[in-house]
Design a protein around this motif. Structure first.
Motif, PDB file in Angstrom:
ATOM      1  N   THR A 122      92.094  66.636  11.355  1.00  0.00           N
ATOM      2  CA  THR A 122      91.745  65.313  11.874  1.00  0.00           C
ATOM      3  C   THR A 122      92.808  64.735  12.803  1.00  0.00           C
ATOM      4  O   THR A 122      93.979  65.073  12.724  1.00  0.00           O
ATOM      5  CB  THR A 122      91.535  64.302  10.721  1.00  0.00           C
ATOM      6  OG1 THR A 122      92.750  64.172   9.986  1.00  0.00           O
ATOM      7  CG2 THR A 122      90.404  64.728   9.821  1.00  0.00           C
ATOM      8  N   LYS A 123      92.291  63.872  13.661  1.00  0.00           N
ATOM      9  CA  LYS A 123      93.138  63.016  14.498  1.00  0.00           C
ATOM     10  C   LYS A 123      93.034  61.619  13.896  1.00  0.00           C
ATOM     11  O   LYS A 123      92.016  61.278  13.297  1.00  0.00           O
ATOM     12  CB  LYS A 123      92.624  63.015  15.943  1.00  0.00           C
ATOM     13  CG  LYS A 123      92.644  64.400  16.592  1.00  0.00           C
ATOM     14  CD  LYS A 123      92.064  64.380  17.980  1.00  0.00           C
ATOM     15  CE  LYS A 123      90.575  64.247  18.056  1.00  0.00           C
ATOM     16  NZ  LYS A 123      89.743  65.307  17.551  1.00  0.00           N
ATOM     17  N   SER A 124      94.059  60.833  14.037  1.00  0.00           N
ATOM     18  CA  SER A 124      94.043  59.482  13.506  1.00  0.00           C
ATOM     19  C   SER A 124      92.838  58.720  14.063  1.00  0.00           C
ATOM     20  O   SER A 124      92.608  58.707  15.266  1.00  0.00           O
ATOM     21  CB  SER A 124      95.338  58.762  13.885  1.00  0.00           C
ATOM     22  OG  SER A 124      95.355  57.468  13.345  1.00  0.00           O
ATOM     23  N   PRO A 176      93.446  59.538   8.554  1.00  0.00           N
ATOM     24  CA  PRO A 176      94.729  59.610   9.247  1.00  0.00           C
ATOM     25  C   PRO A 176      94.779  60.982   9.945  1.00  0.00           C
ATOM     26  O   PRO A 176      93.869  61.797   9.798  1.00  0.00           O
ATOM     27  CB  PRO A 176      95.753  59.528   8.108  1.00  0.00           C
ATOM     28  CG  PRO A 176      95.038  60.075   6.917  1.00  0.00           C
ATOM     29  CD  PRO A 176      93.589  59.735   7.117  1.00  0.00           C
ATOM     30  N   GLU A 177      95.840  61.242  10.661  1.00  0.00           N
ATOM     31  CA  GLU A 177      95.935  62.550  11.315  1.00  0.00           C
ATOM     32  C   GLU A 177      96.362  63.632  10.325  1.00  0.00           C
ATOM     33  O   GLU A 177      96.914  63.343   9.260  1.00  0.00           O
ATOM     34  CB  GLU A 177      96.890  62.491  12.503  1.00  0.00           C
ATOM     35  CG  GLU A 177      98.332  62.170  12.158  1.00  0.00           C
ATOM     36  CD  GLU A 177      99.194  62.093  13.401  1.00  0.00           C
ATOM     37  OE1 GLU A 177      99.448  63.141  14.016  1.00  0.00           O
ATOM     38  OE2 GLU A 177      99.591  60.975  13.745  1.00  0.00           O
ATOM     39  N   TYR A 191      88.047  58.872   1.978  1.00  0.00           N
ATOM     40  CA  TYR A 191      88.358  58.487   3.359  1.00  0.00           C
ATOM     41  C   TYR A 191      87.120  57.979   4.078  1.00  0.00           C
ATOM     42  O   TYR A 191      86.053  58.591   4.017  1.00  0.00           O
ATOM     43  CB  TYR A 191      88.913  59.671   4.160  1.00  0.00           C
ATOM     44  CG  TYR A 191      90.298  60.086   3.761  1.00  0.00           C
ATOM     45  CD1 TYR A 191      91.405  59.324   4.098  1.00  0.00           C
ATOM     46  CD2 TYR A 191      90.499  61.268   3.052  1.00  0.00           C
ATOM     47  CE1 TYR A 191      92.676  59.713   3.728  1.00  0.00           C
ATOM     48  CE2 TYR A 191      91.776  61.673   2.682  1.00  0.00           C
ATOM     49  CZ  TYR A 191      92.860  60.892   3.022  1.00  0.00           C
ATOM     50  OH  TYR A 191      94.117  61.277   2.664  1.00  0.00           O
TER      51      TYR A 191
END
Length: 67
Positions: A8-10, A45-46, A41
């Motif tokens: 993931t990316k933020s 977050p990243e 979630y």
């Protein structure tokens, strides 16, 4: 075969990941059901690893001629 993973990316959300990886937000529930440990979630977050399940043949949204 190695499991496919999305990092993931933020700011990513479940539907954003489904759209980016599978091309359609309709696969959001597939992602979520295969990543129960991450279900808390809403916005990621990243650097969280999301396991990417294969799309079952019968769930494919593409017509046979495009698969």
């Amino acid at each position: 075969m190695a499991k496919k993973v999305y990092i993931t990316k933020s700011g990513d959300t479940w539907d954003m990941v489904a759209k980016e990886v599978y091309g359609d937000e309709l696969y959001t529930s597939l992602l979520m059901s295969n990543n129960q440990e991450l279900i808390e979630y809403f916005v990621f977050p990243e650097n969280i690893s999301i396991t990417l399940p294969e799309i079952p043949k019968e769930e494919s949204l593409l017509p046979d001629w495009r698969s």
